[in-house]
Write an enzyme that holds these catalytic residues in place. Structure first.
Site, mmCIF file in Angstrom:
data_model
loop_
_atom_site.group_PDB
_atom_site.id
_atom_site.type_symbol
_atom_site.label_atom_id
_atom_site.label_comp_id
_atom_site.label_asym_id
_atom_site.label_seq_id
_atom_site.Cartn_x
_atom_site.Cartn_y
_atom_site.Cartn_z
ATOM 1 N N TYR A 101 -76.568 -22.910 -49.824
ATOM 2 C CA TYR A 101 -75.124 -22.809 -49.615
ATOM 3 C C TYR A 101 -74.439 -23.823 -50.514
ATOM 4 O O TYR A 101 -74.872 -24.977 -50.618
ATOM 5 C CB TYR A 101 -74.757 -23.098 -48.154
ATOM 6 N N GLU A 189 -66.618 -20.750 -51.718
ATOM 7 C CA GLU A 189 -68.008 -20.921 -51.294
ATOM 8 C C GLU A 189 -68.899 -19.775 -51.762
ATOM 9 O O GLU A 189 -68.436 -18.654 -51.986
ATOM 10 C CB GLU A 189 -68.119 -21.089 -49.781
#
Length: 380
Positions: A101, A189
């Site tokens: 991530y 993101e």
């Protein structure tokens, strides 16, 4: 402003971030055509401006033409959190070896940009932050200074096991940060940021939110505006220059100033009721804006009363009064209205209302108590 995954990936590619080949389509037939170009298996993903699409059945893998058509048809008939799916993204189903991530957001407390990175990608990052916060590493970045190479290198060394992966990640993170700053984002993101064959890192999902205050300075972002992000009332209010957010309470609020609007909602809660909306008519309101505000609030289901809370500075209280009287002539108002006027031209405003058989209070406490009582009386 939120945008879809396929739109975010367009921006990623503009900044040199590899996403893999994919197609955004509107019909099952187009999904099949895209899948044939990519080669099976493919993943078909709903494009909606909310999370949780996988749990809602909005992400499926297709291994054949028949499955691609069936899955696309099923997903395009879905509504996820009350939002109908109008497009799907068809992408090659990569064989993922590891999910990471990477994201940037604003740390308002530190007045810094926050880089978040984790080796536990592919999961709900909000849940991970609660259940295992130690798995998310963070780096605070001063916007004037940019990313510190030494600090970034240390974090990358803790997350990625090879120099090849660290080199790719460094390039992606720098590009992602440049996008974040240059486009006025509040969130960017990649989840998952996936390691696939040959130690290659790909952005297999993308999320971008823009700061609404920055959007007017970036006209190139207008092409990404999605109508489904806003309710019909929010669109009407926006066109009229009103700042409106719908809620699910019973007291409609028309206030001048965002801080005063927030305080008004708090006091309504304090006295045992709930606000139906946030609505800021702005500092230079005119009667037409007041009329529009009333129309918007009257269309909210469950509203039992309307509170005007005007603390006139730039906003003129007589303009507000004129708008209220104009609204009474043009629309049928069947629920109670309580008006609090104080500040610029409040005497004139009160006189106008008084001549029409209306009164305006001076204190917010009294106004809130009165509208709650009136709304509750209407229930009996």
């Amino acid at each position: 402003m939120k945008i879809h995954e396929y739109q975010a990936k367009e921006l990623f590619r503009e900044y040199g971030i590899e996403t893999g080949e994919e197609y955004a389509v509107k019909t099952p037939e187009e999904a099949v055509s895209a899948a044939e170009k990519l080669g099976y298996p493919v993943v078909i993903k709903a494009q909606v401006l909310v999370g949780g699409r996988g749990k809602a059945g909005g992400v499926k893998v297709a291994a054949s033409r028949e499955e691609a058509e069936e899955h696309a048809k099923t997903i395009l008939n879905l509504s996820i959190k009350n939002l109908p799916v109008q497009k799907v993204l068809v992408a090659r189903a990569e064989k993922i070896e590891q999910e990471y991530y990477v994201g940037f957001t604003v740390d308002r407390g530190k007045k810094m940009v926050s880089l978040m990175i984790s080796a536990a990608g592919g999961v709900d990052i909000e849940e991970l932050a609660v259940s295992s916060p130690e798995k998310i590493l963070k780096l605070a970045i001063h916007p004037a200074a940019g990313i510190d190479d030494s600090s970034l290198g240390k974090i990358l060394g803790d997350i990625f096991e090879s120099e090849q992966l660290r080199r790719q990640a460094r390039e992606v993170i720098r590009s992602l940060y440049r996008l974040f700053i240059e486009k006025g984002c509040s969130l960017v993101e990649i989840n998952p940021f996936a390691k696939v064959h040959g130690d290659t890192l790909l952005a297999l999902d993308a999320k971008i939110n823009f700061d609404d205050n920055a959007v007017p300075f970036h006209p190139e972002l207008e092409r990404y505006w999605n109508r489904e992000e806003f309710s019909e009332n929010e669109i009407k209010a926006k066109k009229a220059g009103l700042h409106f957010i719908g809620l699910d309470g019973e007291i409609g609020c028309i206030v001048n100033g965002a801080g005063l609007a927030m305080a008004t909602m708090d006091i309504i809660k304090l006295y045992g009721s709930s606000p139906a909306n946030f609505l800021d008519v702005g500092g230079s309101s005119n009667p037409q804006k007041v009329l529009t505000a009333l129309k918007v609030i009257l269309s909210i289901p469950g509203v039992k009363g309307i509170l005007f809370n005007i603390f006139g500075g730039i906003t003129r209280c007589d303009d507000i009064a004129r708008g209220i009287l104009m609204a009474r002539e043009q629309i049928d108002i069947t629920i109670p209205i309580v008006i609090r006027l104080i500040g610029t031209n409040d005497k004139e405003g009160r006189e106008m209302l008084s001549e029409a058989g209306l009164s305006a209070l001076e204190t917010l406490d009294d106004a809130v108590k009165e509208i709650i009582a009136a709304a509750q009386a209407g229930d009996k």
